[in-house]
Motif scaffolding. Sequence first.
Motif, PDB file in Angstrom:
ATOM      1  N   TYR A 150       0.831  -1.217   0.000  1.00 31.53           N
ATOM      2  CA  TYR A 150       0.000   0.000   0.000  1.00 31.53           C
ATOM      3  C   TYR A 150       0.861   1.261   0.000  1.00 31.53           C
ATOM      4  O   TYR A 150       0.365   2.357  -0.214  1.00 31.53           O
ATOM      5  CB  TYR A 150      -0.902   0.026   1.245  1.00 31.53           C
ATOM      6  N   LYS A 151       2.162   1.104   0.288  1.00 30.13           N
ATOM      7  CA  LYS A 151       3.037   2.272   0.396  1.00 30.13           C
ATOM      8  C   LYS A 151       3.824   2.526  -0.888  1.00 30.13           C
ATOM      9  O   LYS A 151       4.638   3.435  -0.942  1.00 30.13           O
ATOM     10  CB  LYS A 151       3.998   2.068   1.579  1.00 30.13           C
ATOM     11  N   ARG A 165      -0.242  16.267   1.307  1.00 29.85           N
ATOM     12  CA  ARG A 165       0.236  15.555   2.486  1.00 29.85           C
ATOM     13  C   ARG A 165       0.391  14.056   2.205  1.00 29.85           C
ATOM     14  O   ARG A 165       1.397  13.445   2.565  1.00 29.85           O
ATOM     15  CB  ARG A 165      -0.749  15.789   3.638  1.00 29.85           C
ATOM     16  N   HIS A 166      -0.618  13.497   1.523  1.00 34.88           N
ATOM     17  CA  HIS A 166      -0.552  12.068   1.217  1.00 34.88           C
ATOM     18  C   HIS A 166       0.603  11.767   0.255  1.00 34.88           C
ATOM     19  O   HIS A 166       1.338  10.793   0.437  1.00 34.88           O
ATOM     20  CB  HIS A 166      -1.876  11.604   0.613  1.00 34.88           C
ATOM     21  N   HIS A 201       3.725  11.590   2.045  1.00 36.91           N
ATOM     22  CA  HIS A 201       3.872  10.327   2.767  1.00 36.91           C
ATOM     23  C   HIS A 201       4.309   9.199   1.837  1.00 36.91           C
ATOM     24  O   HIS A 201       5.074   8.321   2.219  1.00 36.91           O
ATOM     25  CB  HIS A 201       2.542   9.933   3.432  1.00 36.91           C
ATOM     26  N   GLU A 238      11.545   7.576   3.358  1.00 33.91           N
ATOM     27  CA  GLU A 238      11.575   7.430   4.820  1.00 33.91           C
ATOM     28  C   GLU A 238      12.897   6.877   5.262  1.00 33.91           C
ATOM     29  O   GLU A 238      13.419   5.989   4.617  1.00 33.91           O
ATOM     30  CB  GLU A 238      10.441   6.505   5.279  1.00 33.91           C
ATOM     31  N   LEU A 269      -4.615   7.831   7.344  1.00 34.01           N
ATOM     32  CA  LEU A 269      -3.941   8.341   6.152  1.00 34.01           C
ATOM     33  C   LEU A 269      -3.464   9.787   6.280  1.00 34.01           C
ATOM     34  O   LEU A 269      -2.660  10.244   5.471  1.00 34.01           O
ATOM     35  CB  LEU A 269      -4.872   8.263   4.923  1.00 34.01           C
ATOM     36  N   PHE A 270      -3.953  10.532   7.266  1.00 35.87           N
ATOM     37  CA  PHE A 270      -3.636  11.964   7.291  1.00 35.87           C
ATOM     38  C   PHE A 270      -2.730  12.332   8.456  1.00 35.87           C
ATOM     39  O   PHE A 270      -1.651  12.898   8.263  1.00 35.87           O
ATOM     40  CB  PHE A 270      -4.931  12.782   7.338  1.00 35.87           C
ATOM     41  N   ASP A 317       2.321   9.971  10.207  1.00 33.87           N
ATOM     42  CA  ASP A 317       3.037   9.739   8.953  1.00 33.87           C
ATOM     43  C   ASP A 317       2.166   9.088   7.897  1.00 33.87           C
ATOM     44  O   ASP A 317       2.665   8.529   6.922  1.00 33.87           O
ATOM     45  CB  ASP A 317       4.286   8.884   9.215  1.00 33.87           C
ATOM     46  N   GLY A 318       0.847   9.144   8.096  1.00 37.46           N
ATOM     47  CA  GLY A 318      -0.076   8.650   7.084  1.00 37.46           C
ATOM     48  C   GLY A 318       0.136   7.186   6.768  1.00 37.46           C
ATOM     49  O   GLY A 318       0.453   6.386   7.658  1.00 37.46           O
ATOM     50  N   VAL A 319       0.000   6.853   5.471  1.00 40.01           N
ATOM     51  CA  VAL A 319       0.045   5.446   5.069  1.00 40.01           C
ATOM     52  C   VAL A 319       1.406   4.822   5.367  1.00 40.01           C
ATOM     53  O   VAL A 319       1.508   3.622   5.628  1.00 40.01           O
ATOM     54  CB  VAL A 319      -0.329   5.297   3.572  1.00 40.01           C
ATOM     55  N   SER A 320       2.466   5.628   5.358  1.00 40.80           N
ATOM     56  CA  SER A 320       3.799   5.050   5.555  1.00 40.80           C
ATOM     57  C   SER A 320       3.999   4.567   6.989  1.00 40.80           C
ATOM     58  O   SER A 320       4.959   3.858   7.282  1.00 40.80           O
ATOM     59  CB  SER A 320       4.883   6.060   5.174  1.00 40.80           C
TER      60      SER A 320
END
Lengths: 143, 145
Positions: A74-75, A134-135, A138, A143, B46-47, B50-53
């Motif tokens: 999903y990432k 923002r998404h 991410h 990271e 998700l928001f 760090d959201g989805v990560s």
Amino acid sequence: MSSQAARSGAATAGRIPAPKRPAGTLYRGREGMWSWVLHRITGTAIFFFLLVHILDTSLIRLDAAAYDAVIGTYKTPIMGLGELALVAAIGLHALNGLRVIAIDFTQWGVKHQRLMFWIAIALWVVLMLGFAPRHLMHVFGGE
Amino acid sequence: MTTIEAPRSRPTRRRGVNWEKWGWLYMRFSGILLVVLIFGHLLVNLFLGDGVSAIDFAFVAGKLADPFWIVWDTLLLWLALIHGANGMRTLTNDYARGKLRVVLLVLLAGATVVLLVLGTLVLTTFDPCIGDSTVDALIEACAAQ
């Protein structure tokens, strides 16, 4: 023109001009129709995501490593864009759904359904402007 | 064969529960609740942070340690899946005919029941100490039990 339409046409002669070519109606090709189309398409997309999402989340009950492996997909960038599309679909479906509820339960809603469609679109744009940067950070920020 | 009633004829009241009416009402009322439940779900997962990560086993285990999120997710599961399945039922009735329609409706009902049972079992029987944890804090906490 059917005979019935001709008769009623005679009663209101001069008030409603007959269309010269097949014309739209109050509904066809207008906001009401497109909100209906969007509601069906987004609803279908969200439903199929939900089926997959319940299955992948169920892995949490079986094995931590298996869950982490699947949620890892999903990432990825492609899935990250998919999540953006998912949130976009959910946002449209939710905002238009509230519009449908207002139309079904209030006279005010029926009167202002067209205005509410554009308010829903405006709120959706604001929602996406808030969520998308923002998404994407991410997903693509590393990271 | 579908017959079209004469205009302005009184609707024929059938006896028994009007399921279509309750389904119609369900879509509206579950819809209002789902706006809150889904946007809350998206906000937290998700928001914020760090959201989805940030989503992994530890993240979900942390949420499910709180009964608040178990109730939230269970409501989400039932309301959303039945809302979605009822919507797909409407589309199937609109676009499929004959045998295909029946097959699709059976598949839809089957998938819905299976996923409702599966999801509810996962949410109510979840135990963070099941399986080989790769999270140090979790290994310690589970060993301490």
